[in-house]
Write an enzyme that holds these catalytic residues in place. Sequence first.
Site, PDB file in Angstrom:
ATOM      1  N   ARG A   1      -9.141   1.064   9.426  1.00 18.60           N
ATOM      2  CA  ARG A   1      -8.741  -0.306   9.743  1.00 18.60           C
ATOM      3  C   ARG A   1      -9.773  -1.017  10.613  1.00 18.60           C
ATOM      4  O   ARG A   1      -9.575  -2.198  10.934  1.00 18.60           O
ATOM      5  CB  ARG A   1      -7.415  -0.267  10.505  1.00 18.60           C
ATOM      6  CG  ARG A   1      -6.191  -0.684   9.688  1.00 18.60           C
ATOM      7  CD  ARG A   1      -5.010  -0.503  10.618  1.00 18.60           C
ATOM      8  NE  ARG A   1      -3.817  -1.211  10.248  1.00 18.60           N
ATOM      9  CZ  ARG A   1      -2.752  -0.623   9.690  1.00 18.60           C
ATOM     10  NH1 ARG A   1      -2.785   0.636   9.356  1.00 18.60           N
ATOM     11  NH2 ARG A   1      -1.663  -1.329   9.464  1.00 18.60           N
TER      12      ARG A   1
ATOM     13  N   ARG B   1      -0.049  -9.030  13.665  1.00 17.18           N
ATOM     14  CA  ARG B   1      -0.626  -7.976  12.813  1.00 17.18           C
ATOM     15  C   ARG B   1      -1.553  -8.582  11.765  1.00 17.18           C
ATOM     16  O   ARG B   1      -2.583  -8.010  11.437  1.00 17.18           O
ATOM     17  CB  ARG B   1       0.501  -7.169  12.139  1.00 17.18           C
ATOM     18  CG  ARG B   1       1.294  -6.361  13.156  1.00 17.18           C
ATOM     19  CD  ARG B   1       2.493  -5.719  12.528  1.00 17.18           C
ATOM     20  NE  ARG B   1       2.100  -4.679  11.598  1.00 17.18           N
ATOM     21  CZ  ARG B   1       2.824  -4.279  10.577  1.00 17.18           C
ATOM     22  NH1 ARG B   1       3.969  -4.851  10.318  1.00 17.18           N
ATOM     23  NH2 ARG B   1       2.393  -3.319   9.815  1.00 17.18           N
TER      24      ARG B   1
ATOM     25  N   ARG C   1      11.265  -6.506   4.820  1.00 20.87           N
ATOM     26  CA  ARG C   1      11.186  -5.099   5.219  1.00 20.87           C
ATOM     27  C   ARG C   1      11.840  -4.897   6.593  1.00 20.87           C
ATOM     28  O   ARG C   1      12.505  -3.891   6.831  1.00 20.87           O
ATOM     29  CB  ARG C   1       9.714  -4.662   5.256  1.00 20.87           C
ATOM     30  CG  ARG C   1       9.531  -3.187   5.505  1.00 20.87           C
ATOM     31  CD  ARG C   1       8.130  -2.753   5.147  1.00 20.87           C
ATOM     32  NE  ARG C   1       7.159  -3.109   6.162  1.00 20.87           N
ATOM     33  CZ  ARG C   1       5.837  -2.919   6.022  1.00 20.87           C
ATOM     34  NH1 ARG C   1       5.347  -2.418   4.918  1.00 20.87           N
ATOM     35  NH2 ARG C   1       5.023  -3.243   6.985  1.00 20.87           N
TER      36      ARG C   1
ATOM     37  N   LYS D   1       0.831  -1.219   0.000  1.00 22.62           N
ATOM     38  CA  LYS D   1       0.000   0.000   0.000  1.00 22.62           C
ATOM     39  C   LYS D   1       0.860   1.262   0.000  1.00 22.62           C
ATOM     40  O   LYS D   1       0.598   2.187  -0.750  1.00 22.62           O
ATOM     41  CB  LYS D   1      -0.921   0.036   1.240  1.00 22.62           C
ATOM     42  CG  LYS D   1      -1.890  -1.114   1.341  1.00 22.62           C
ATOM     43  CD  LYS D   1      -2.876  -0.927   2.475  1.00 22.62           C
ATOM     44  CE  LYS D   1      -2.261  -0.894   3.862  1.00 22.62           C
ATOM     45  NZ  LYS D   1      -1.680  -2.184   4.300  1.00 22.62           N
TER      46      LYS D   1
ATOM     47  N   ARG E   1      12.126  -1.989  10.949  1.00 20.48           N
ATOM     48  CA  ARG E   1      10.885  -1.649  11.662  1.00 20.48           C
ATOM     49  C   ARG E   1      10.682  -2.616  12.817  1.00 20.48           C
ATOM     50  O   ARG E   1      10.743  -3.829  12.646  1.00 20.48           O
ATOM     51  CB  ARG E   1       9.690  -1.720  10.692  1.00 20.48           C
ATOM     52  CG  ARG E   1       9.298  -0.362  10.175  1.00 20.48           C
ATOM     53  CD  ARG E   1       8.147  -0.457   9.213  1.00 20.48           C
ATOM     54  NE  ARG E   1       6.900  -0.876   9.851  1.00 20.48           N
ATOM     55  CZ  ARG E   1       5.710  -0.684   9.290  1.00 20.48           C
ATOM     56  NH1 ARG E   1       5.621  -0.099   8.116  1.00 20.48           N
ATOM     57  NH2 ARG E   1       4.622  -1.084   9.893  1.00 20.48           N
TER      58      ARG E   1
END
Length: 188
Positions: free
Chosen positions: A89, A145, A128, A14, A134
């Site tokens: 969300r 998540r 990532r 996204k 992160r």
Amino acid sequence: MFTLILFGPPGAGKGTQAVKIAEKFGWKHISTGDILRAEVSNCTPLGLKVKAGMESGQLVSDDLLIEIMESAFLKYSTFSGFVLDGFPRTLNQAHELDKMLMKHGHAVSLVLALEVDKDELARRLLQRAHDQGRKDDTAEVIKHRLVQYQHYTKPLVDYYIVRDVYQEVYGVGTIEDIFNQLCDAIHP
Ligand code: AMP
């Protein structure tokens, strides 16, 4: 005003696509994840409040998110369009977004959902974590998540199908191919 929601699970791409779409159409990209991460790294009162939850893969409370969106809308009200990335969300956030837009005579224009299977998502998120460091991209937190996504966010699909603004795009391929497919679906 065009309001585009880029929808999909964590790792669907996204953020990457939102930046490109906003640039092409001259719209404002609003990433609630980026806004929250900036608050955390600047150690603001809001950042301190949400840090632990974010790092363990929990959703931040609806009230805080709605406040963030309201101030973003005001701040960027001169733009002709928004690309929302990571918001809404939850169903509650979707309702509040509708109310917010309606107050100004607008509505959600289009929801583009990036479709990516679970194994590919997990692979991308771990990559990532490696590239960007992160804190919420560890294997454990990723699992959490994705569960949160299934539980709280997936129900939004029906919400937007009923409103006739929902469209899916296959999210695996080159960034350019996916971008072109997304652009084909956007008719401002
Ligand atoms: P993202 O970068 O969009 O994956 O967001 C990173 C984290 O920020 C999420 O795992 C949540 O903890 C928090 N967050 C971002 N957007 C929202 C939202 N709309 N509702 C609740 N929490 C959010």
